[in-house]
Motif scaffolding. Sequence first.
Motif, PDB file in Angstrom:
ATOM      1  N   GLN A 141      39.921 110.873  -5.017  1.00  0.00           N
ATOM      2  CA  GLN A 141      39.726 110.714  -6.453  1.00  0.00           C
ATOM      3  C   GLN A 141      38.959 109.410  -6.697  1.00  0.00           C
ATOM      4  O   GLN A 141      39.233 108.390  -6.047  1.00  0.00           O
ATOM      5  CB  GLN A 141      41.055 110.663  -7.202  1.00  0.00           C
ATOM      6  N   VAL A 142      38.018 109.470  -7.622  1.00  0.00           N
ATOM      7  CA  VAL A 142      37.194 108.302  -7.934  1.00  0.00           C
ATOM      8  C   VAL A 142      37.171 108.104  -9.446  1.00  0.00           C
ATOM      9  O   VAL A 142      36.886 109.041 -10.195  1.00  0.00           O
ATOM     10  CB  VAL A 142      35.749 108.470  -7.420  1.00  0.00           C
ATOM     11  N   ALA A 143      37.461 106.895  -9.879  1.00  0.00           N
ATOM     12  CA  ALA A 143      37.432 106.556 -11.301  1.00  0.00           C
ATOM     13  C   ALA A 143      36.340 105.537 -11.550  1.00  0.00           C
ATOM     14  O   ALA A 143      36.325 104.461 -10.939  1.00  0.00           O
ATOM     15  CB  ALA A 143      38.778 105.995 -11.743  1.00  0.00           C
ATOM     16  N   ASN A 144      35.419 105.901 -12.430  1.00  0.00           N
ATOM     17  CA  ASN A 144      34.363 104.986 -12.851  1.00  0.00           C
ATOM     18  C   ASN A 144      34.846 104.266 -14.103  1.00  0.00           C
ATOM     19  O   ASN A 144      35.084 104.902 -15.126  1.00  0.00           O
ATOM     20  CB  ASN A 144      33.090 105.791 -13.140  1.00  0.00           C
ATOM     21  N   PRO A 145      34.989 102.942 -14.065  1.00  0.00           N
ATOM     22  CA  PRO A 145      35.542 102.242 -15.227  1.00  0.00           C
ATOM     23  C   PRO A 145      34.667 102.316 -16.463  1.00  0.00           C
ATOM     24  O   PRO A 145      35.123 102.029 -17.567  1.00  0.00           O
ATOM     25  CB  PRO A 145      35.666 100.788 -14.728  1.00  0.00           C
TER      26      PRO A 145
END
Length: 751
Positions: A314-318
């Motif tokens: 999972q990747v979260a782009n702020p």
Amino acid sequence: MADIGFGEPEVIKLDWSTRSLQVHDLDGDGLKDLAVINNDTAQIELLYQRASGAESETGQQRLQRNRWDPVLSDAAYKSTKITIGVPMFDLGVGDLNNDGRPDLAYSSRSTPLTVRYQDSEGQWLETQEFDGFEALGWQGTLKVSDLNGDGLNQIVLLSDDALRVFSQDEKGRMGEPDVYFVTGENPFNLHIVDSTGDGLAEICYLTTEGKQAFVMREQLADGGFGGERRFILDRPVRMVTPMIEADADSVQFAAVESRSGSLEFFKIEPAPDSGDKRGLEGVSPIRYPLYKGTTAGVRYGFADLNGDGEPDLQVANPSASELTVFLKKQGRYEASRSFPTFSAISSLAGGRFFEAKSEGVVALSREEGTLGYSDFAARGRLSFPRLLKIGEGDPLVCEAVDLDGDDFDELALLLEESGERRLVFARPEDRSDPASAWEIIHEMTVESPRRQPEAMRVVDIFGELGPGLMLFVPREPPVFLAPVAEGSAYELEAVGEDSSVRKSLLQGITSAQVSEIDVDSDGSPELVTARTGFARAIRFVDGQLEMVDQFNARRSGDEVSAVIPYVVDGLLEGLALYVAQEGELQFLSRDADGVLRYRRSETVGPIALTGWREFAGDGPEDAAHVLHGEDRFWYFAPGVSSWQRTVGDSYETELEDVFFSHVEPADFDDDGRLELIAVDGTENVVEILTNGTEGWKQLMYWELFEQNMHYRGRTGAKLEPRETIRADLNGDDKLDFGFLIHDRILIYPQE
């Protein structure tokens, strides 16, 4: 090989700023028509071929003075123009709404992509526009193709930031694109071709990131496209074109070298298993670009969301309110999907918090002051985070931990309230109920540091005390929280606070620079930290930090970003050091005296590393690794098909002062073996090549025209001819070819 010959060229008069010449049966009469962008008039010009014996559109030959020979327009085509009103970049033709009629797709600066549909009357009135990105201003960036063999065409558009694939929806309209980000600068030379031989088309293109590379995006069996397989080119090329032969086992590519103009031929083939791989050594990474350019603060999580036993990513782009999920299947990551979530996520924690095969992920947004739990809901979507209320104060950072070893994860959460920071450990009150409230099982005050920690991770470096935590603080030494002797698993205390090693060597260290490695094979891991010129091993002794070993990089000035071990039967046999400024992995192995010393390097390219993870395989050589960074992640997986670029023949013309600018393959004699149309656009020379038992050789050549030295008017592009087409243009079942050159098309019919 049958004799090959061509008649006098037929001429279609156009304007000078024409480009993107396409061949297609536009009106369904069985004859090949032409479509071309005309930027002199901001129109798309459609050239409908007349039936055999019909007069030319003009009905006569028109003499034009002060031009090159030939000076007439005599090809049997009828011209229709579609006014666009703005200059265009690239053009594609194909049925884009499944009505059996070809449509047009074109890119421009004002509207990145426009689809213009043809109706039953042959009119081109209905349009559909797509924006939100910028189109590239050159050709070789747009293709229309049936990528997955379902009978429906897609549009593939290559832009500076990403590869976009537009597919038809159930209503026969083009939907919003699937986006696959790209690395490198100035991508071009887009091709759709089955380069792996699995029956599925790959997307290939050229980009430059340090060195120029041929890039392959492998189509996945379950749909979508994987990461970039980058093949570094020894010498830069002007263009690459696939050469597809009917009976060949694999596709061969022809590349035109930029400096010499010579031809090089290569294939993409399965890489042989050398049998001597050590960790990351000899394994090419699959590169997954996430965003274009550096995105500081991107966060990664690992959790088995679908319960198949493989850790998904999972990747979260702020900078966006979405969580991107890469599901892992049979050892490889599938095409990504994005789901709504909190904005400005600053921490992700994936783990098994409930009694289920699948795992979930906790997202924390420091900006919103929110904390929530997501898992896979019905229809395969990741649920929007369900708010969690745990303790009082603003959440700063969290991590999934299993300090008590019960195979369930708890949540370690750092909170701040009125200037006081507290670390709490929480778990669901009822692990059988995903909607359960959460309870705090332990909490403690964290006295230091001055700045807010930005990351937290579990470390098992405290010997018999068991695992504890490490808090990473910007521009400050990390905080070590070790288990209290004879206390519960979640009773922790700060240790090593007065250590000079902590205050000097570990000042400002990041999570990516820290590894846990048993360097002396005593069964207890040491902390190995990456620094400039070396990596150093540190152990805890009576609550204090002690340096025990060092591993030198190749150069004293190399800033080491990560240290990745290669362990066999519990013994440390080697290390891989990643050095970002060189874009290389440096491999260390043991000498006879037992010291790990530098042995060799492999260039893998740049990544602004934020961390790495190892996933165990059947043996150490089968372990998979993920190196993740601010705008991309790399996946090293020995068990996943690996590919290599295998260089074969080459060809350099014997014609004096001729240097090829582009080539196109063509099977003129229909014998299953390809010929090549090789063009020098500077000297205006075309050479036809054939491939025999002794390799490539010249079949014929000629100069296209002689320039009128007295003419001082418009002279066209830098390279002329600037485009080549090949097709059966006159319906005699023989392959013809043509050039877009200056202000006309020259068509050479095969005799």
